[in-house]
Design a protein around this motif. Sequence first.
Motif, PDB file in Angstrom:
ATOM      1  N   HIS A  44       0.654  -1.006   0.026  1.00  0.00           N
ATOM      2  CA  HIS A  44      -0.182  -0.183   0.027  1.00  0.00           C
ATOM      3  C   HIS A  44       1.078   1.206  -0.054  1.00  0.00           C
ATOM      4  O   HIS A  44       1.609   1.373   0.994  1.00  0.00           O
ATOM      5  CB  HIS A  44      -0.824   0.173   1.164  1.00  0.00           C
ATOM      6  N   VAL A  46       1.216   5.312  -0.030  1.00  0.00           N
ATOM      7  CA  VAL A  46       0.751   6.751   0.177  1.00  0.00           C
ATOM      8  C   VAL A  46       1.450   7.583  -0.611  1.00  0.00           C
ATOM      9  O   VAL A  46       2.816   7.881  -0.341  1.00  0.00           O
ATOM     10  CB  VAL A  46       0.615   7.136   1.767  1.00  0.00           C
ATOM     11  N   LYS A  65      -2.135  -0.957  -3.956  1.00  0.00           N
ATOM     12  CA  LYS A  65      -3.119   0.010  -3.345  1.00  0.00           C
ATOM     13  C   LYS A  65      -2.459   1.351  -3.332  1.00  0.00           C
ATOM     14  O   LYS A  65      -1.367   1.496  -2.859  1.00  0.00           O
ATOM     15  CB  LYS A  65      -4.079  -0.150  -2.072  1.00  0.00           C
ATOM     16  N   THR A  67      -2.852   5.314  -2.250  1.00  0.00           N
ATOM     17  CA  THR A  67      -3.657   6.494  -1.625  1.00  0.00           C
ATOM     18  C   THR A  67      -2.943   7.717  -2.119  1.00  0.00           C
ATOM     19  O   THR A  67      -1.987   8.098  -1.533  1.00  0.00           O
ATOM     20  CB  THR A  67      -3.898   6.461  -0.141  1.00  0.00           C
ATOM     21  N   PRO A 115      -2.275   5.533   7.210  1.00  0.00           N
ATOM     22  CA  PRO A 115      -2.835   4.074   7.363  1.00  0.00           C
ATOM     23  C   PRO A 115      -2.538   3.552   8.691  1.00  0.00           C
ATOM     24  O   PRO A 115      -1.443   3.752   9.348  1.00  0.00           O
ATOM     25  CB  PRO A 115      -2.330   3.283   6.300  1.00  0.00           C
ATOM     26  N   LYS A 116      -3.254   2.684   9.238  1.00  0.00           N
ATOM     27  CA  LYS A 116      -3.324   1.758  10.332  1.00  0.00           C
ATOM     28  C   LYS A 116      -2.457   0.469  10.257  1.00  0.00           C
ATOM     29  O   LYS A 116      -2.236  -0.371  11.229  1.00  0.00           O
ATOM     30  CB  LYS A 116      -4.585   1.471  11.252  1.00  0.00           C
ATOM     31  N   HIS A 117      -2.116   0.157   8.767  1.00  0.00           N
ATOM     32  CA  HIS A 117      -1.489  -1.163   8.682  1.00  0.00           C
ATOM     33  C   HIS A 117      -0.318  -0.518   7.602  1.00  0.00           C
ATOM     34  O   HIS A 117      -0.033   0.503   7.327  1.00  0.00           O
ATOM     35  CB  HIS A 117      -2.721  -1.866   7.709  1.00  0.00           C
ATOM     36  N   TYR A 119       2.541   0.385   5.094  1.00  0.00           N
ATOM     37  CA  TYR A 119       2.334   1.141   3.965  1.00  0.00           C
ATOM     38  C   TYR A 119       3.820   1.786   3.786  1.00  0.00           C
ATOM     39  O   TYR A 119       4.843   1.844   4.553  1.00  0.00           O
ATOM     40  CB  TYR A 119       1.477   2.393   4.194  1.00  0.00           C
ATOM     41  N   SER A 141       1.533   9.929  14.075  1.00  0.00           N
ATOM     42  CA  SER A 141       1.085   8.825  13.738  1.00  0.00           C
ATOM     43  C   SER A 141       1.523   7.617  14.279  1.00  0.00           C
ATOM     44  O   SER A 141       2.657   7.262  14.740  1.00  0.00           O
ATOM     45  CB  SER A 141       1.622   8.614  11.935  1.00  0.00           C
TER      46      SER A 141
END
Length: 277
Positions: A44, A46, A65, A67, A115-117, A119, A141
């Motif tokens: 993921h 960002v 993914k 973001t 994100p909380k997972h 990345y 964070s």
Amino acid sequence: MPEVREFLRRNGIRLNTDLGQHFLIDEEVLRSIVEAAGIEPTDHVVEIGPGIGVLTAELLKRAAKVTAIELDERMIPLLRSFVTSSLSPASNHSAIQPFKNLTIINGNALHVPLPKHPYRIVANIPYHITSPLLRHVFLESSVHPDSLTLLIQREVAEKICDDEDRGLLTILVGLFGKARIIRKVPPGCFLPPPAVDSAVLQIDCFDAPLADLKTIEEVFRMVKIGFGQKRKMLRNTFGPFPELMERLSSLGIDEKRRPQTLSIEEWIALAHAQRKN
């Protein structure tokens, strides 16, 4: 990358340099960023400040993914349009596919929760948000990225990597990861060209910070005091704080040293000395 110039011309877009909008138009630098990021198919990513999506399109080819956080609302439809055209069937990508793994957030990256997972962050960021962004990522964070690949001002990148003349950013980044410069980037690689040289900075984050949260908070309390006056010896900046002078003495740190010469390990030791007292 003439397609970037043509796309902006065709859509009548004038870039807002007050927002740090300098679009990357050099394919070699683009490849350097993507390769340095080491993106895996399950990642993921960002991206901050995607603009029209020059980097976004490349990230979508590699990550599960993406973001994208964009402050300028007028860029959002252009981002979708440019990414769609870049990942066309002619490029062996479905024109619809990008939006299955692309999330676009219109907002300020300094306030958007990360994100909380797991990345990664990969971005050509507005240079004026470098310091607050790193504070947001590391200090505000709860989950830190696996890595950051940032195109930032060259002078700032060099300062972050300087182990002999440290600054606040050197210490901040060094508590959470290892930084290195991948390459330098001249102004001509951007549209419009910025007034300064740039660099691709890679930060590979540690599995865990070098210290716990309370220690890090104490480190930065002392760092702010230590760097409160430029180029001053520790005895001048720590002088009004007897407990800080006692910590220096207990660890055998010469009070004539300047704060920029202290290693991250020494700052951590100073923070721990407070607990012992």
